[in-house]
Motif scaffolding. Structure first.
Motif, PDB file in Angstrom:
ATOM      1  N   ASN A   1       7.295  12.954  13.353  1.00  0.00           N
ATOM      2  CA  ASN A   1       7.948  12.151  12.312  1.00  0.00           C
ATOM      3  C   ASN A   1       6.985  11.215  11.594  1.00  0.00           C
ATOM      4  OD1 ASN A   1      10.329  13.408  12.915  1.00  0.00           O
ATOM      5  ND2 ASN A   1      11.197  11.684  14.033  1.00  0.00           N
ATOM      6  N   ASN A   2       6.000  10.671  12.310  1.00  0.00           N
ATOM      7  CA  ASN A   2       5.040   9.762  11.684  1.00  0.00           C
ATOM      8  C   ASN A   2       4.215  10.440  10.593  1.00  0.00           C
ATOM      9  OD1 ASN A   2       5.714   7.440  13.059  1.00  0.00           O
ATOM     10  ND2 ASN A   2       4.201   7.745  14.667  1.00  0.00           N
ATOM     11  N   TYR A   3       4.165  11.757  10.602  1.00  0.00           N
ATOM     12  CA  TYR A   3       3.346  12.492   9.638  1.00  0.00           C
ATOM     13  C   TYR A   3       4.180  13.152   8.537  1.00  0.00           C
ATOM     14  CZ  TYR A   3      -0.123  11.656  13.176  1.00  0.00           C
ATOM     15  OH  TYR A   3      -0.968  11.040  14.073  1.00  0.00           O
ATOM     16  N   THR A   4       5.482  12.949   8.563  1.00  0.00           N
ATOM     17  CA  THR A   4       6.349  13.515   7.526  1.00  0.00           C
ATOM     18  C   THR A   4       6.255  12.658   6.268  1.00  0.00           C
ATOM     19  OG1 THR A   4       7.871  14.405   9.173  1.00  0.00           O
ATOM     20  CG2 THR A   4       8.728  14.136   6.944  1.00  0.00           C
ATOM     21  N   ARG A   5       5.976  13.314   5.153  1.00  0.00           N
ATOM     22  CA  ARG A   5       5.841  12.633   3.862  1.00  0.00           C
ATOM     23  C   ARG A   5       6.651  13.373   2.816  1.00  0.00           C
ATOM     24  NH1 ARG A   5       4.033   9.483   6.881  1.00  0.00           N
ATOM     25  NH2 ARG A   5       1.894   8.857   7.193  1.00  0.00           N
ATOM     26  N   GLU A   6       7.040  12.648   1.772  1.00  0.00           N
ATOM     27  CA  GLU A   6       7.696  13.299   0.636  1.00  0.00           C
ATOM     28  C   GLU A   6       6.627  14.004  -0.190  1.00  0.00           C
ATOM     29  OE1 GLU A   6      11.056  12.600  -2.745  1.00  0.00           O
ATOM     30  OE2 GLU A   6      10.965  11.388  -0.931  1.00  0.00           O
ATOM     31  N   ALA A   7       6.900  15.241  -0.568  1.00  0.00           N
ATOM     32  CA  ALA A   7       5.958  16.048  -1.345  1.00  0.00           C
ATOM     33  C   ALA A   7       6.497  16.172  -2.767  1.00  0.00           C
ATOM     34  CB  ALA A   7       5.783  17.421  -0.711  1.00  0.00           C
ATOM     35  N   SER A   8       6.281  15.156  -3.573  1.00  0.00           N
ATOM     36  CA  SER A   8       6.844  15.131  -4.926  1.00  0.00           C
ATOM     37  C   SER A   8       6.303  16.258  -5.806  1.00  0.00           C
ATOM     38  CB  SER A   8       6.596  13.774  -5.578  1.00  0.00           C
ATOM     39  OG  SER A   8       5.212  13.488  -5.584  1.00  0.00           O
ATOM     40  N   ASP A   9       5.182  16.876  -5.428  1.00  0.00           N
ATOM     41  CA  ASP A   9       4.635  18.007  -6.192  1.00  0.00           C
ATOM     42  C   ASP A   9       5.622  19.180  -6.230  1.00  0.00           C
ATOM     43  OD1 ASP A   9       2.420  16.417  -6.198  1.00  0.00           O
ATOM     44  OD2 ASP A   9       1.220  17.690  -4.876  1.00  0.00           O
ATOM     45  N   TYR A  10       6.472  19.289  -5.202  1.00  0.00           N
ATOM     46  CA  TYR A  10       7.389  20.422  -5.076  1.00  0.00           C
ATOM     47  C   TYR A  10       8.806  20.106  -5.537  1.00  0.00           C
ATOM     48  CZ  TYR A  10       3.646  22.318  -2.234  1.00  0.00           C
ATOM     49  OH  TYR A  10       2.435  22.779  -1.785  1.00  0.00           O
ATOM     50  N   GLY A  11       9.073  18.866  -5.917  1.00  0.00           N
ATOM     51  CA  GLY A  11      10.407  18.486  -6.368  1.00  0.00           C
ATOM     52  C   GLY A  11      10.972  17.350  -5.538  1.00  0.00           C
ATOM     53  N   THR A  12      12.083  16.829  -5.985  1.00  0.00           N
ATOM     54  CA  THR A  12      12.733  15.703  -5.326  1.00  0.00           C
ATOM     55  C   THR A  12      13.294  16.113  -3.969  1.00  0.00           C
ATOM     56  OG1 THR A  12      13.384  14.919  -7.495  1.00  0.00           O
ATOM     57  CG2 THR A  12      14.477  13.900  -5.622  1.00  0.00           C
ATOM     58  N   GLY A  13      13.051  15.296  -2.972  1.00  0.00           N
ATOM     59  CA  GLY A  13      13.614  15.526  -1.650  1.00  0.00           C
ATOM     60  C   GLY A  13      12.861  16.514  -0.778  1.00  0.00           C
ATOM     61  N   VAL A  14      11.760  17.088  -1.269  1.00  0.00           N
ATOM     62  CA  VAL A  14      10.985  18.041  -0.474  1.00  0.00           C
ATOM     63  C   VAL A  14      10.008  17.256   0.396  1.00  0.00           C
ATOM     64  CG1 VAL A  14       9.386  19.991  -0.512  1.00  0.00           C
ATOM     65  CG2 VAL A  14      11.233  19.864  -2.188  1.00  0.00           C
ATOM     66  N   LEU A  15       9.954  17.607   1.673  1.00  0.00           N
ATOM     67  CA  LEU A  15       9.095  16.920   2.640  1.00  0.00           C
ATOM     68  C   LEU A  15       7.944  17.829   3.040  1.00  0.00           C
ATOM     69  CD1 LEU A  15      12.006  15.613   4.882  1.00  0.00           C
ATOM     70  CD2 LEU A  15      10.800  14.341   3.100  1.00  0.00           C
ATOM     71  N   THR A  16       6.871  17.224   3.522  1.00  0.00           N
ATOM     72  CA  THR A  16       5.732  17.989   4.006  1.00  0.00           C
ATOM     73  C   THR A  16       5.309  17.475   5.374  1.00  0.00           C
ATOM     74  OG1 THR A  16       3.515  18.797   3.464  1.00  0.00           O
ATOM     75  CG2 THR A  16       4.009  16.548   2.840  1.00  0.00           C
ATOM     76  N   ASN A  17       4.793  18.372   6.198  1.00  0.00           N
ATOM     77  CA  ASN A  17       4.279  18.061   7.519  1.00  0.00           C
ATOM     78  C   ASN A  17       3.491  19.287   7.973  1.00  0.00           C
ATOM     79  OD1 ASN A  17       3.857  16.990  10.146  1.00  0.00           O
ATOM     80  ND2 ASN A  17       5.834  15.956  10.066  1.00  0.00           N
ATOM     81  N   ALA A  18       3.069  19.312   9.227  1.00  0.00           N
ATOM     82  CA  ALA A  18       2.361  20.470   9.759  1.00  0.00           C
ATOM     83  C   ALA A  18       2.712  20.618  11.236  1.00  0.00           C
ATOM     84  CB  ALA A  18       0.856  20.310   9.594  1.00  0.00           C
ATOM     85  N   LEU A  19       2.696  21.865  11.698  1.00  0.00           N
ATOM     86  CA  LEU A  19       2.934  22.159  13.104  1.00  0.00           C
ATOM     87  C   LEU A  19       1.813  23.065  13.576  1.00  0.00           C
ATOM     88  CD1 LEU A  19       4.832  21.970  15.585  1.00  0.00           C
ATOM     89  CD2 LEU A  19       5.915  24.063  14.762  1.00  0.00           C
ATOM     90  N   ARG A  20       0.975  22.554  14.482  1.00  0.00           N
ATOM     91  CA  ARG A  20      -0.186  23.285  14.994  1.00  0.00           C
ATOM     92  C   ARG A  20      -1.052  23.847  13.880  1.00  0.00           C
ATOM     93  NH1 ARG A  20      -0.590  24.761  20.566  1.00  0.00           N
ATOM     94  NH2 ARG A  20       0.983  23.609  21.656  1.00  0.00           N
TER      95      ARG A  20
END
Length: 153
Positions: A41-60
Motif C-alpha cells: 500500500n505504501n507504494y500505490t500511487r495514482e497514475a494520472s497518465d492513464y486517466g482518473t482513478g487509475v493506480l500504479t504499483n508493482a508486484l515482484r
C-alpha cells in the motif's frame, strides 16, 4: 459434494471491514499474512497518465495498473474461508466483509473489458430483465409495435 455456509445475516454487520486487493497472480503459501500496508500500500500511487482513478504499483517487479471499485448498491461483499478443504462436506465460514476493493491488471489499463466490469454490467442487465413491467408500460409497448408494423407495410 455439498457446501455449507457457516454464518447468519446478523454476522454481516458485526464482521470487520477488510481492505481487499484482487491481483493477477497465484500465490502458493500457507504462511503468515503479508504486511500489505508496509510492503504494498505504501507504494500505490495514482497514475494520472492513464486517466482518473487509475493506480500504479508493482508486484515482484511486474508493473500493475489498478482501480478501486465499490460493491454495487444493495449488495454486500463477503470473504468466506474454507475450514478444511480436504473434507467431502465443504464448509465455508464468514471471515469479513468489504464495501470496496482494488483490482489490478499487469498488462492493461483497467477498463470496461475487464472481467469484473463485465460482471457488473451483466448484473445491471439481469436486474433490468427481472424488473416487473407495469400494465401501462406493456400497453404502450404494444401500441409502439403496432405502429411500427403499419409503417413497415
Amino acid at each position: 459434494m455439498s457446501i455449507t455456509l457457516d454464518f447468519d445475516v446478523k454476522q454481516l454487520a458485526n464482521k470487520r471491514q477488510l481492505e481487499l486487493h484482487y491481483l493477477p497472480a497465484k500465490i502458493n503459501g500457507d504462511g503468515e499474512c503479508a504486511n500489505v500496508d508496509k510492503y504494498f500500500n505504501n507504494y500505490t500511487r495514482e497514475a494520472s497518465d492513464y486517466g482518473t482513478g487509475v493506480l500504479t504499483n508493482a508486484l515482484r517487479g511486474y508493473p500493475l495498473l489498478g482501480k478501486r471499485e465499490a460493491v454495487p448498491k444493495g449488495y454486500k461483499g463477503v470473504v468466506l474461508q474454507e475450514t478444511d478443504p480436504h473434507q467431502a462436506q465443504r464448509q465455508l465460514r464468514l471471515t469479513g466483509t468489504f464495501e470496496e476493493f482494488t483490482y489490478w491488471n499487469y498488462d492493461k489499463v483497467p477498463s470496461k473489458g475487464d472481467g469484473y466490469q463485465q460482471a457488473m454490467t451483466m448484473l445491471q442487465v439481469a436486474e433490468a430483465l427481472a424488473a416487473p413491467i407495469g400494465e401501462a408500460e406493456l400497453e404502450e409497448e404494444l401500441k409502439r409495435q403496432q405502429q411500427a408494423k403499419k409503417e413497415n407495410l
